[in-house]
Enzyme design. Structure first.
Site, short mmCIF file in Angstrom:
data_model
loop_
_atom_site.label_atom_id
_atom_site.label_comp_id
_atom_site.label_asym_id
_atom_site.label_seq_id
_atom_site.Cartn_x
_atom_site.Cartn_y
_atom_site.Cartn_z
CD GLU A 268 25.89 -11.66 24.51
OE1 GLU A 268 26.78 -10.86 24.77
OE2 GLU A 268 25.52 -11.92 23.36
CG HIS A 287 29.17 -10.89 22.04
ND1 HIS A 287 28.11 -10.15 22.49
CD2 HIS A 287 29.68 -10.18 20.99
CE1 HIS A 287 27.99 -9.04 21.75
NE2 HIS A 287 28.94 -9.05 20.83
#
Ligand code: MLT
Length: 327
Positions: A268, A287
């Site tokens: 990420e 997220h």
């Protein structure tokens, strides 16, 4: 009073609470090099979210540090064992974002079976895909929840209200909890995959759960319930790495998966031109499970209150490294 650094941001009302309690709060991101160079030694407390990685080496280099707080749930960015051995409690806020993650999970499930992202993309590109996008209902389908903690239980409640049958695999689950939710408890992960057309992940990322969702397990999924061919669907709003993303792409390509929806990824932010996120039956979010006004306010206030308790020598809540403290 204590010098506290907040490195990944926190709700303003939580900062204010710490300041009203007399603490000096510094809001700033600290680079990895500075963390390794001992910058945290200037502070007695640190509050992080997921961006700051507190490795064992960094914690060892942070001489004055007395408490580490994670404004959120997952502590996979913190070496809780090293912290514990140095007598530093690591605390988190495990309940504050539950409802927000539950709602996002249900949103992803509904988006999957009714093609909401594809429909929207079609409309934007001038395509009216009314005939192609025939979805299926959630009612009557078997939802497999891997892990059956607070978030999975919240998802189970909503899914049951929608008429889904609840299945779970959770080796730590007391029978009486499963009974309360009328959940069918599987003795193995494979058994859950063999039974369920919809699987949602709600466990922690550990060496045991890394790539727990893999190509072989996805290939076990039945793809239909009775004569309704609903396809197989995976949702992960828990932690990146539990789902093997290349297996998901492969399974979308060979049809073993009808859809995949991820809020969390192994890397990420996801790399540019990542094939998985470009697949038409994939949809994702960056997220954002806990990214609601309500959850962030609760996460911040719960964390701040716990840190205040620590500096008042009061009993702490949610210590995640108790077993390593003073070991
Ligand atoms: C959490 O662990 O609290 C969530 O994944 C949110 C976050 O990391 O920011």
């Amino acid at each position: 009073m204590a010098e506290i650094v907040v490195t990944d941001g926190m709700a303003p009302e939580a900062i204010e609470l710490l300041q009203k309690a007399g603490h000096v709060v510094t809001l700033k991101h600290i680079s990895e090099a500075d963390l390794l160079g001992g910058k945290l030694s200037n502070y007695e407390g640190i509050i992080v979210r997921s961006a700051t990685k507190l490795t064992g080496e960094i914690i060892e280099a942070s001489e004055g540090l007395k408490v580490i707080a994670r404004a959120g749930v997952g502590v996979d960015n913190i070496d809780i064992e090293v912290a514990g051995r140095r007598g530093i409690p690591v605390i988190n806020a495990p309940n504050s974002s539950t409802q927000s993650v539950v709602e996002l999970t249900i949103g992803h499930l509904l988006s999957s079976v009714r093609y909401l992202p594809r429909s929207d993309r079609g409309l934007r590109n001038g395509r009216w895909m009314k005939k192609e996008l025939k979805g299926t209902e959630l009612r009557g389908k078997r939802l497999g929840l891997i892990g059956f903690g607070r978030i999975a239980q919240g998802v189970a409640n909503v899914a049951k209200a929608l008429g889904m049958e609840i299945h779970t695999y959770d080796p730590y689950l007391p029978n009486k909890v499963a009974k309360m939710f009328d959940a069918y408890v599987h003795k193995s992960v494979d058994s859950l995959f063999k039974t369920c057309t919809h699987v949602s992940i709600h466990c922690n990322l550990t060496p045991e759960t890394y790539h727990l969702v893999n190509e072989k397990r996805i290939s076990l999924m039945p793809g239909k319930v009775g004569n309704i061919v609903c396809g197989n669907h995976i949702v992960n709003c828990a932690r990146g790495g539990i789902v093997d993303e290349s297996a998901v792409l492969q399974s979308l390509e060979n049809g073993n998966l009808a859809s995949a929806a991820l809020d969390v990824f192994e890397i990420e932010p996801v790399p540019e031109n990542y094939d998985l996120v470009n697949h038409e039956n994939f949809h994702g979010t960056p997220h954002i499970g806990a990214a609601t006004l309500e959850a962030q306010s609760r996460v911040g206030l719960d964390t701040a209150n716990n840190v205040i308790k620590f500096f008042k020598n009061k009993k702490l809540e949610s210590i995640v490294n108790q077993k390593f403290l003073n070991s």
